[in-house]
Design a protein around this motif. Structure first.
Motif, PDB file in Angstrom:
ATOM      1  N   ASP A 103       0.848  -1.196   0.000  1.00  0.00           N
ATOM      2  CA  ASP A 103       0.000   0.000   0.000  1.00  0.00           C
ATOM      3  C   ASP A 103       0.886   1.251   0.000  1.00  0.00           C
ATOM      4  OD1 ASP A 103      -1.928   1.903   0.316  1.00  0.00           O
ATOM      5  OD2 ASP A 103      -2.885   0.959   2.057  1.00  0.00           O
ATOM      6  N   VAL A 104       0.882   1.970  -1.112  1.00  0.00           N
ATOM      7  CA  VAL A 104       1.732   3.157  -1.229  1.00  0.00           C
ATOM      8  C   VAL A 104       0.966   4.432  -0.840  1.00  0.00           C
ATOM      9  CG1 VAL A 104       3.261   4.428  -2.812  1.00  0.00           C
ATOM     10  CG2 VAL A 104       3.013   1.973  -3.080  1.00  0.00           C
ATOM     11  N   GLY A 105      -0.328   4.309  -0.677  1.00  0.00           N
ATOM     12  CA  GLY A 105      -1.159   5.483  -0.417  1.00  0.00           C
ATOM     13  C   GLY A 105      -0.909   6.124   0.941  1.00  0.00           C
ATOM     14  N   ILE A 106      -0.989   7.428   0.964  1.00  0.00           N
ATOM     15  CA  ILE A 106      -1.007   8.160   2.247  1.00  0.00           C
ATOM     16  C   ILE A 106      -2.184   9.122   2.180  1.00  0.00           C
ATOM     17  CG2 ILE A 106       0.200   9.761   3.786  1.00  0.00           C
ATOM     18  CD1 ILE A 106       2.823   8.613   2.828  1.00  0.00           C
ATOM     19  N   ASN A 107      -3.252   8.760   2.860  1.00  0.00           N
ATOM     20  CA  ASN A 107      -4.479   9.564   2.827  1.00  0.00           C
ATOM     21  C   ASN A 107      -4.970   9.730   4.259  1.00  0.00           C
ATOM     22  OD1 ASN A 107      -4.773   8.957  -0.207  1.00  0.00           O
ATOM     23  ND2 ASN A 107      -4.894   6.912   0.697  1.00  0.00           N
ATOM     24  N   PHE A 108      -6.042  10.481   4.384  1.00  0.00           N
ATOM     25  CA  PHE A 108      -6.661  10.632   5.699  1.00  0.00           C
ATOM     26  C   PHE A 108      -8.133  10.257   5.585  1.00  0.00           C
ATOM     27  CE2 PHE A 108      -2.825  13.034   5.779  1.00  0.00           C
ATOM     28  CZ  PHE A 108      -2.303  12.737   7.034  1.00  0.00           C
ATOM     29  N   ASP A 109      -8.588   9.448   6.504  1.00  0.00           N
ATOM     30  CA  ASP A 109      -9.970   8.977   6.424  1.00  0.00           C
ATOM     31  C   ASP A 109     -10.936  10.012   6.997  1.00  0.00           C
ATOM     32  OD1 ASP A 109      -9.962   8.761   9.166  1.00  0.00           O
ATOM     33  OD2 ASP A 109      -9.915   6.570   9.208  1.00  0.00           O
ATOM     34  N   GLU A 110     -12.227   9.640   7.048  1.00  0.00           N
ATOM     35  CA  GLU A 110     -13.262  10.586   7.458  1.00  0.00           C
ATOM     36  C   GLU A 110     -13.086  11.062   8.904  1.00  0.00           C
ATOM     37  OE1 GLU A 110     -13.532   7.537   6.434  1.00  0.00           O
ATOM     38  OE2 GLU A 110     -14.656   6.315   7.858  1.00  0.00           O
TER      39      GLU A 110
ATOM     40  N   PHE B 270      -7.435  -1.696   5.105  1.00  0.00           N
ATOM     41  CA  PHE B 270      -6.563  -2.643   5.805  1.00  0.00           C
ATOM     42  C   PHE B 270      -7.342  -3.682   6.607  1.00  0.00           C
ATOM     43  CE2 PHE B 270      -3.826  -4.130   9.227  1.00  0.00           C
ATOM     44  CZ  PHE B 270      -2.662  -4.433   8.561  1.00  0.00           C
ATOM     45  N   ASP B 271      -8.363  -3.231   7.346  1.00  0.00           N
ATOM     46  CA  ASP B 271      -9.103  -4.160   8.211  1.00  0.00           C
ATOM     47  C   ASP B 271      -9.709  -5.297   7.397  1.00  0.00           C
ATOM     48  OD1 ASP B 271      -8.438  -2.593  10.327  1.00  0.00           O
ATOM     49  OD2 ASP B 271     -10.322  -1.475  10.362  1.00  0.00           O
ATOM     50  N   GLU B 272     -10.218  -4.928   6.233  1.00  0.00           N
ATOM     51  CA  GLU B 272     -10.876  -5.908   5.370  1.00  0.00           C
ATOM     52  C   GLU B 272      -9.833  -6.790   4.672  1.00  0.00           C
ATOM     53  OE1 GLU B 272     -14.370  -3.903   3.420  1.00  0.00           O
ATOM     54  OE2 GLU B 272     -13.690  -5.088   1.701  1.00  0.00           O
ATOM     55  N   ILE B 273      -8.812  -6.143   4.089  1.00  0.00           N
ATOM     56  CA  ILE B 273      -7.871  -6.859   3.224  1.00  0.00           C
ATOM     57  C   ILE B 273      -6.890  -7.711   4.014  1.00  0.00           C
ATOM     58  CG2 ILE B 273      -6.130  -6.599   1.392  1.00  0.00           C
ATOM     59  CD1 ILE B 273      -9.059  -5.842   0.640  1.00  0.00           C
ATOM     60  N   SER B 274      -6.556  -7.274   5.224  1.00  0.00           N
ATOM     61  CA  SER B 274      -5.603  -8.071   6.010  1.00  0.00           C
ATOM     62  C   SER B 274      -6.185  -9.458   6.346  1.00  0.00           C
ATOM     63  CB  SER B 274      -5.202  -7.323   7.285  1.00  0.00           C
ATOM     64  OG  SER B 274      -6.338  -6.980   8.027  1.00  0.00           O
ATOM     65  N   GLN B 275      -7.485  -9.618   6.201  1.00  0.00           N
ATOM     66  CA  GLN B 275      -8.115 -10.937   6.403  1.00  0.00           C
ATOM     67  C   GLN B 275      -7.781 -11.913   5.279  1.00  0.00           C
ATOM     68  OE1 GLN B 275     -10.208 -11.246   9.213  1.00  0.00           O
ATOM     69  NE2 GLN B 275      -9.694  -9.126   9.676  1.00  0.00           N
TER      70      GLN B 275
ATOM     71  N   MET C 157       0.322 -11.353   2.600  1.00  0.00           N
ATOM     72  CA  MET C 157       1.194 -10.385   3.265  1.00  0.00           C
ATOM     73  C   MET C 157       0.676  -9.001   2.923  1.00  0.00           C
ATOM     74  SD  MET C 157       4.921 -11.900   2.268  1.00  0.00           S
ATOM     75  CE  MET C 157       5.720 -13.196   3.200  1.00  0.00           C
ATOM     76  N   ILE C 158       0.873  -8.063   3.826  1.00  0.00           N
ATOM     77  CA  ILE C 158       0.325  -6.727   3.583  1.00  0.00           C
ATOM     78  C   ILE C 158       1.141  -5.681   4.350  1.00  0.00           C
ATOM     79  CG2 ILE C 158      -1.369  -7.015   5.457  1.00  0.00           C
ATOM     80  CD1 ILE C 158      -3.348  -5.351   3.714  1.00  0.00           C
ATOM     81  N   THR C 159       1.319  -4.517   3.736  1.00  0.00           N
ATOM     82  CA  THR C 159       1.981  -3.407   4.444  1.00  0.00           C
ATOM     83  C   THR C 159       0.909  -2.527   5.079  1.00  0.00           C
ATOM     84  OG1 THR C 159       1.971  -1.963   2.494  1.00  0.00           O
ATOM     85  CG2 THR C 159       3.930  -3.310   2.830  1.00  0.00           C
ATOM     86  N   PRO C 160       1.116  -2.115   6.324  1.00  0.00           N
ATOM     87  CA  PRO C 160       0.164  -1.194   6.952  1.00  0.00           C
ATOM     88  C   PRO C 160       0.460   0.254   6.544  1.00  0.00           C
ATOM     89  CG  PRO C 160       1.912  -1.733   8.495  1.00  0.00           C
ATOM     90  CD  PRO C 160       2.233  -2.473   7.215  1.00  0.00           C
ATOM     91  N   VAL C 161      -0.496   1.147   6.810  1.00  0.00           N
ATOM     92  CA  VAL C 161      -0.279   2.595   6.670  1.00  0.00           C
ATOM     93  C   VAL C 161      -0.856   3.257   7.909  1.00  0.00           C
ATOM     94  CG1 VAL C 161      -0.811   4.694   5.368  1.00  0.00           C
ATOM     95  CG2 VAL C 161      -0.423   2.535   4.158  1.00  0.00           C
ATOM     96  N   PRO C 162      -0.102   3.967   8.716  1.00  0.00           N
ATOM     97  CA  PRO C 162       1.355   4.194   8.573  1.00  0.00           C
ATOM     98  C   PRO C 162       2.158   2.966   8.980  1.00  0.00           C
ATOM     99  CG  PRO C 162       0.517   5.233  10.581  1.00  0.00           C
ATOM    100  CD  PRO C 162      -0.684   4.652   9.873  1.00  0.00           C
ATOM    101  N   GLY C 163       3.475   3.044   8.746  1.00  0.00           N
ATOM    102  CA  GLY C 163       4.350   1.954   9.185  1.00  0.00           C
ATOM    103  C   GLY C 163       4.737   0.994   8.081  1.00  0.00           C
ATOM    104  N   GLY C 164       4.366   1.341   6.846  1.00  0.00           N
ATOM    105  CA  GLY C 164       4.704   0.474   5.720  1.00  0.00           C
ATOM    106  C   GLY C 164       5.744   1.127   4.814  1.00  0.00           C
ATOM    107  N   VAL C 165       5.344   1.365   3.567  1.00  0.00           N
ATOM    108  CA  VAL C 165       6.250   1.930   2.568  1.00  0.00           C
ATOM    109  C   VAL C 165       6.827   3.270   3.029  1.00  0.00           C
ATOM    110  CG1 VAL C 165       6.426   2.768   0.187  1.00  0.00           C
ATOM    111  CG2 VAL C 165       5.007   0.748   0.691  1.00  0.00           C
ATOM    112  N   GLY C 166       5.966   4.087   3.600  1.00  0.00           N
ATOM    113  CA  GLY C 166       6.388   5.425   4.015  1.00  0.00           C
ATOM    114  C   GLY C 166       7.515   5.415   5.039  1.00  0.00           C
ATOM    115  N   ALA C 167       7.620   4.321   5.801  1.00  0.00           N
ATOM    116  CA  ALA C 167       8.658   4.225   6.832  1.00  0.00           C
ATOM    117  C   ALA C 167      10.018   3.869   6.229  1.00  0.00           C
ATOM    118  CB  ALA C 167       8.259   3.180   7.874  1.00  0.00           C
ATOM    119  N   VAL C 168      10.034   3.541   4.927  1.00  0.00           N
ATOM    120  CA  VAL C 168      11.272   3.075   4.294  1.00  0.00           C
ATOM    121  C   VAL C 168      11.886   4.141   3.387  1.00  0.00           C
ATOM    122  CG1 VAL C 168      12.267   1.237   2.844  1.00  0.00           C
ATOM    123  CG2 VAL C 168      10.370   0.710   4.384  1.00  0.00           C
TER     124      VAL C 168
END
Lengths: 284, 284
Positions: free
Chosen positions: A228-235, A245-250, A254-265
């Motif tokens: 997940d390369v996106g950096i957005n803000f939810d409602e 993430f909640d839906e797809i991590s099921q 493997m999955i990258t979280p946001v924050p703490g994924g691509v942006g951390a690298v």
């Protein structure tokens, strides 16, 4: 096998390798320098710069930030770049984008020395990303994605990789980088029909659309690697990615979280590019 | 709706448009000039050059061929290119590739002026193909493919386009050009698993693998547009494409033959690029 691909773990491992490289530099009394150029102030840039400065300092890279007035003319801007090009103490130059409207990116991008262009602003570096030629600098964000895949032993070879988004900073260069590593690549975008069908075939799915939580359950194949390369803000004003993430991590393997994924690298990749640039310039 | 997409028809239509443009040039007493540079003699290059010279002459473009000795050193080669860059009478430069081993393409490609580089040798033009920026020159072969699609009213927008082959002269630039026109693109290659499945999903299938008749019935969706970029020779020494034409023409909605398809359009695209280069240089 880990399920959550942690950006911090990837960045820390890379940081350790870079610190080892730095020991060689210290012996020779060399301190690599990154100069970040920003025209005007943008809050999103400020956060990025803060992270980059911190990471560089941890690794032992000198990092200067050149803040230029937001109404600076194009010629003056070019003067600044040319001085940095010629300054032997500067090894890497990063120009924060977007630039204000009076400065044309399509004009000034030719000015930066490719050998100091640590975030792929120069057409020379872009052409190297396209052709897969060594010795250039790819943009930091897609490089961070590749670093995550490598760190976790995910070999793109022969895999079906689908990229959602075709930007010049992520989608297109990442497609070329995955192609170089022998993935079969598909690039989807806003004009793609049947996005769910396309994305749903991916073994490696890259979300780089810039749209909060747009990747839903019906778009992900069971067991896929989801980056997940996106950096957005939810409602609720909370940072989130392009992936729900909640839906797809099921379902993802493997999955990258946001924050703490691509942006951390990305800031550690930037540091790596500065060190690589310094090596090339000093013939190390 | 035509089923066989005829290269000659596309080339002739483009030629007529170019001849109209040439009338403006004649009024101003301008004759565009293309200089083709070839190092050593290669039989395959000879056929290409012959076609290019003929087409340029029909349109009214002056075409010089500079044949250089096959053992020419890299420095001498660069001298030739720089002289052509500086020669005001030369509007377009085409360097026949591959170059002999003593001349490094990755070094000399930086020498040609992008504004005269009518077949996308320069990294500047390559970067424009990748970013979709106007004002550059894409390689002639993928441009010929796009010209065929446009001529026959095939709009890539929203279509699933699959390209077999990832070369720098066809596959990769064509992927970027189709992406610019809003196709959903997939690039397949020798490391692709399930090539038949990938290709079989294409609404527009581009065969650019360089392997005689490798596209078989099970790789083509009924009604697909099939563009064959291959130029090969079969077991009887007859020219053929990457597509098994007899088999695939039964199922494809539209298909280009070989010979008489893409190859029949490239030299006219080259002529167009020379005219465009001349316009830019003369501010017309």
């Amino acid at each position: 096998m880990e399920k959550i691909l942690k950006g911090k773990e990837v960045a820390d491992a890379l940081k350790q390798r870079l610190k080892q490289e730095m020991e060689e530099f210290h012996k020779k009394n060399i301190t690599p320098n990154l100069t970040i150029v920003i025209v005007g102030d943008r809050p999103d840039s400020a956060a990025y710069i803060k992270g980059a400065v911190k990471r560089c300092s941890e690794i032992g890279i000198e990092c200067n930030v050149r803040e230029l007035p937001k109404d600076l003319g194009q010629d003056k801007f070019v003067d600044v770049i040319q001085k940095l090009n010629d300054d032997e103490k500067v090894n890497g130059i990063m120009i924060m984008r977007p630039l204000p409207p009076q400065i044309s990116e399509n004009v000034v991008k030719y000015e930066i020395y490719p050998a100091k262009d640590v975030d792929c602003f120069s057409p020379v570096n872009l052409s190297k990303v396209m052709s897969g030629e060594e010795g250039g600098f790819a943009p930091c964000t897609p490089s961070a994605v590749m670093e995550i895949l490598h760190h976790y032993g995910i070999d793109p070879r022969g895999k079906k990789a689908v990229i959602i988004g075709r930007s010049m900073v992520v989608g297109r260069p990442l497609a070329m980088m995955l192609l170089k590593e022998n993935a079969t690549i598909t690039v989807c975008h806003t004009k793609t029909l049947n996005l769910a069908e396309e994305a749903g075939r991916a073994e490696i799915l890259i979300a780089a659309a810039g749209k909060a939580k747009m990747v839903k359950r019906n778009m992900v194949k069971e067991g896929a690697v989801v980056i997940d390369v996106g950096i957005n803000f939810d409602e609720n004003g909370r940072m989130c990615g392009d992936v729900d993430f909640d839906e797809i991590s099921q379902v993802a393997g493997m999955i990258t979280p946001v924050p703490g994924g691509v942006g951390a690298v990305t800031s550690t990749i930037l540091a790596k590019h500065v060190i690589d640039a310094c090596k090339i310039q000093k013939n190390l």
